[in-house]
Motif scaffolding. Sequence first.
Motif, PDB file in Angstrom:
ATOM      1  N   THR A  85       0.947  -0.931   0.170  1.00 44.99           N
ATOM      2  CA  THR A  85      -0.615  -0.129   0.682  1.00 44.99           C
ATOM      3  C   THR A  85       0.917   1.551   0.322  1.00 44.99           C
ATOM      4  OG1 THR A  85      -1.344  -1.349   1.484  1.00 44.99           O
ATOM      5  CG2 THR A  85      -2.260   0.904   1.277  1.00 44.99           C
ATOM      6  N   ALA A  86       0.474   2.085  -0.476  1.00 46.97           N
ATOM      7  CA  ALA A  86       1.085   3.632  -0.304  1.00 46.97           C
ATOM      8  C   ALA A  86       0.073   4.628  -0.809  1.00 46.97           C
ATOM      9  CB  ALA A  86       1.896   3.407  -2.258  1.00 46.97           C
ATOM     10  N   LEU A  87       0.165   5.480   0.688  1.00 49.42           N
ATOM     11  CA  LEU A  87       0.043   6.351   0.603  1.00 49.42           C
ATOM     12  C   LEU A  87      -0.452   8.137   0.225  1.00 49.42           C
ATOM     13  CD1 LEU A  87      -1.072   5.849   4.455  1.00 49.42           C
ATOM     14  CD2 LEU A  87      -2.067   5.281   2.891  1.00 49.42           C
ATOM     15  N   LEU A  88      -1.056   8.400  -0.625  1.00 51.50           N
ATOM     16  CA  LEU A  88      -1.320  10.043  -0.685  1.00 51.50           C
ATOM     17  C   LEU A  88      -2.154  10.730  -0.559  1.00 51.50           C
ATOM     18  CD1 LEU A  88      -0.519   9.521  -4.421  1.00 51.50           C
ATOM     19  CD2 LEU A  88       1.604  10.220  -3.035  1.00 51.50           C
ATOM     20  N   ILE A  89      -1.917  11.458   1.397  1.00 48.88           N
ATOM     21  CA  ILE A  89      -2.741  11.758   2.061  1.00 48.88           C
ATOM     22  C   ILE A  89      -2.189  13.920   1.668  1.00 48.88           C
ATOM     23  CG2 ILE A  89      -4.169  12.171   3.569  1.00 48.88           C
ATOM     24  CD1 ILE A  89      -4.311   9.139   1.987  1.00 48.88           C
ATOM     25  N   ASP A  90      -3.608  13.816   2.332  1.00 54.23           N
ATOM     26  CA  ASP A  90      -3.351  15.933   2.758  1.00 54.23           C
ATOM     27  C   ASP A  90      -2.818  15.926   0.988  1.00 54.23           C
ATOM     28  OD1 ASP A  90      -3.773  15.371   5.121  1.00 54.23           O
ATOM     29  OD2 ASP A  90      -1.588  15.179   5.885  1.00 54.23           O
ATOM     30  N   CYS A 144      -8.078  13.324  -2.797  1.00 54.19           N
ATOM     31  CA  CYS A 144      -8.498  14.307  -4.235  1.00 54.19           C
ATOM     32  C   CYS A 144      -8.628  15.646  -3.112  1.00 54.19           C
ATOM     33  CB  CYS A 144      -9.157  13.582  -4.567  1.00 54.19           C
ATOM     34  SG  CYS A 144      -8.892  12.388  -5.175  1.00 54.19           S
ATOM     35  N   ALA A 145      -8.586  16.825  -4.517  1.00 53.57           N
ATOM     36  CA  ALA A 145      -9.637  17.727  -3.802  1.00 53.57           C
ATOM     37  C   ALA A 145     -10.826  17.887  -3.407  1.00 53.57           C
ATOM     38  CB  ALA A 145      -9.258  18.647  -4.840  1.00 53.57           C
ATOM     39  N   PRO A 146     -11.666  18.166  -2.408  1.00 49.29           N
ATOM     40  CA  PRO A 146     -13.179  18.089  -2.724  1.00 49.29           C
ATOM     41  C   PRO A 146     -14.473  18.677  -3.844  1.00 49.29           C
ATOM     42  CG  PRO A 146     -12.477  19.491  -1.229  1.00 49.29           C
ATOM     43  CD  PRO A 146     -11.096  18.841  -1.727  1.00 49.29           C
ATOM     44  N   VAL A 147     -13.680  19.189  -4.616  1.00 50.82           N
ATOM     45  CA  VAL A 147     -13.570  20.210  -5.770  1.00 50.82           C
ATOM     46  C   VAL A 147     -13.430  19.693  -6.931  1.00 50.82           C
ATOM     47  CG1 VAL A 147     -13.796  21.594  -4.391  1.00 50.82           C
ATOM     48  CG2 VAL A 147     -12.126  21.859  -5.467  1.00 50.82           C
ATOM     49  N   GLU A 185     -12.723   1.840  -5.818  1.00 48.52           N
ATOM     50  CA  GLU A 185     -12.897   2.693  -4.836  1.00 48.52           C
ATOM     51  C   GLU A 185     -12.849   3.908  -4.353  1.00 48.52           C
ATOM     52  OE1 GLU A 185     -14.134   1.458   0.299  1.00 48.52           O
ATOM     53  OE2 GLU A 185     -12.387   0.916  -0.454  1.00 48.52           O
ATOM     54  N   GLN A 186     -14.217   4.839  -4.145  1.00 50.71           N
ATOM     55  CA  GLN A 186     -14.667   6.035  -3.874  1.00 50.71           C
ATOM     56  C   GLN A 186     -15.251   5.992  -3.013  1.00 50.71           C
ATOM     57  OE1 GLN A 186     -15.192   8.172  -7.734  1.00 50.71           O
ATOM     58  NE2 GLN A 186     -15.783   9.516  -6.374  1.00 50.71           N
ATOM     59  N   TRP A 187     -14.257   7.089  -1.582  1.00 47.17           N
ATOM     60  CA  TRP A 187     -14.959   7.741  -0.603  1.00 47.17           C
ATOM     61  C   TRP A 187     -14.753   8.922   0.054  1.00 47.17           C
ATOM     62  CZ3 TRP A 187     -10.698   5.039  -0.701  1.00 47.17           C
ATOM     63  CH2 TRP A 187      -9.518   5.008   0.625  1.00 47.17           C
ATOM     64  N   ALA A 188     -16.226   9.674   1.091  1.00 45.53           N
ATOM     65  CA  ALA A 188     -16.005  10.538   0.780  1.00 45.53           C
ATOM     66  C   ALA A 188     -16.297  10.665   2.877  1.00 45.53           C
ATOM     67  CB  ALA A 188     -16.536  12.015   0.408  1.00 45.53           C
ATOM     68  N   LEU A 189     -15.710  11.468   3.265  1.00 47.33           N
ATOM     69  CA  LEU A 189     -15.474  10.966   4.815  1.00 47.33           C
ATOM     70  C   LEU A 189     -15.248  12.762   5.496  1.00 47.33           C
ATOM     71  CD1 LEU A 189     -17.374   9.108   7.221  1.00 47.33           C
ATOM     72  CD2 LEU A 189     -15.037   8.442   7.505  1.00 47.33           C
ATOM     73  N   GLU A 190     -15.951  13.422   6.180  1.00 48.40           N
ATOM     74  CA  GLU A 190     -15.627  14.714   7.358  1.00 48.40           C
ATOM     75  C   GLU A 190     -14.849  16.103   6.094  1.00 48.40           C
ATOM     76  OE1 GLU A 190     -15.865  14.525  10.086  1.00 48.40           O
ATOM     77  OE2 GLU A 190     -16.168  12.606  11.477  1.00 48.40           O
ATOM     78  N   ARG A 218     -13.144  15.379   2.679  1.00 54.90           N
ATOM     79  CA  ARG A 218     -12.836  14.871   2.436  1.00 54.90           C
ATOM     80  C   ARG A 218     -12.638  13.157   1.816  1.00 54.90           C
ATOM     81  NH1 ARG A 218      -8.393  13.167   7.328  1.00 54.90           N
ATOM     82  NH2 ARG A 218      -6.952  13.429   5.878  1.00 54.90           N
ATOM     83  N   SER A 219     -11.891  13.626   0.549  1.00 54.13           N
ATOM     84  CA  SER A 219     -12.258  12.512  -0.785  1.00 54.13           C
ATOM     85  C   SER A 219     -11.520  11.591  -1.482  1.00 54.13           C
ATOM     86  CB  SER A 219     -12.811  13.494  -1.982  1.00 54.13           C
ATOM     87  OG  SER A 219     -14.019  14.211  -1.784  1.00 54.13           O
ATOM     88  N   PHE A 220     -11.397  10.539  -1.443  1.00 58.54           N
ATOM     89  CA  PHE A 220     -10.523   9.468  -1.589  1.00 58.54           C
ATOM     90  C   PHE A 220     -10.862   8.488  -2.273  1.00 58.54           C
ATOM     91  CE2 PHE A 220     -10.718  10.585   3.212  1.00 58.54           C
ATOM     92  CZ  PHE A 220      -9.661  10.963   3.235  1.00 58.54           C
TER      93      PHE A 220
END
Length: 220
Positions: free
Chosen positions: A116-121, A151-154, A198-203, A205-207
């Motif tokens: 797993t590689a993370l690209l967060i924030d 991702c950006a939320p827009v 998979e795609q999801w959003a929470l608080e 924020r989008s991923f």
Amino acid sequence: MTTTTWPADPYSCALRTGKGPLFLRRHDGWLLPLEVERWCEAPDRADRSVLGRCRGTVLDIGCGPGRLVAALAAEGRRALGIDISPEAVARTARLGAAVLRRSVFDPLPAEGRWDTALLIDGNIGIGGDPAALLHRLRQVVSCSGRVIAECAPVDVDERCEVRVDDGRGGRGAPFPWARVGTRALAAHACSSGWEVCEQWALEGRSFLSLVPQSPAVACP
């Protein structure tokens, strides 16, 4: 691209104190607020949705002050953070997590074997070219691995030059950056050998979770 000193001293100062304000400033004066306080706190609910989707060994790219890689380490997970900021690396190490001062474009330990590689924030923006970054991760992540990217939320697909700005007159050197929303990231992923699983959003924020493309996948 090789490891260099993070070009923004206001960023180092903010990490030392754990407080903002801190922004990315575009050449036209537009400011993007950076959530320093959140980065320096324990993982929130959105972060935990990411951590719960991590599988096997985890590489946290642009780990910043280390909240995610430290949380994984606390669970006994095999995880490594990388960042080009000396202050970020030092803070992550103080949390007890494994960390290297390294760019994702430098040679990395266990290339081709990370699960797993993370690209967060916003770290999909590293280098100012999301497609190039995702191409690089095909060399880093295993053939059965995944990338989890925030991702950006827009709906945006932007490449620009920015500086870190503390809002009080302190500014760092310019560097390339990018912002992409979910639609743009999915397109960049497809052109770089990945597909969205998979795609999801929470608080707010989008991923997206990306896996290596199967041979039958064709980009639109």
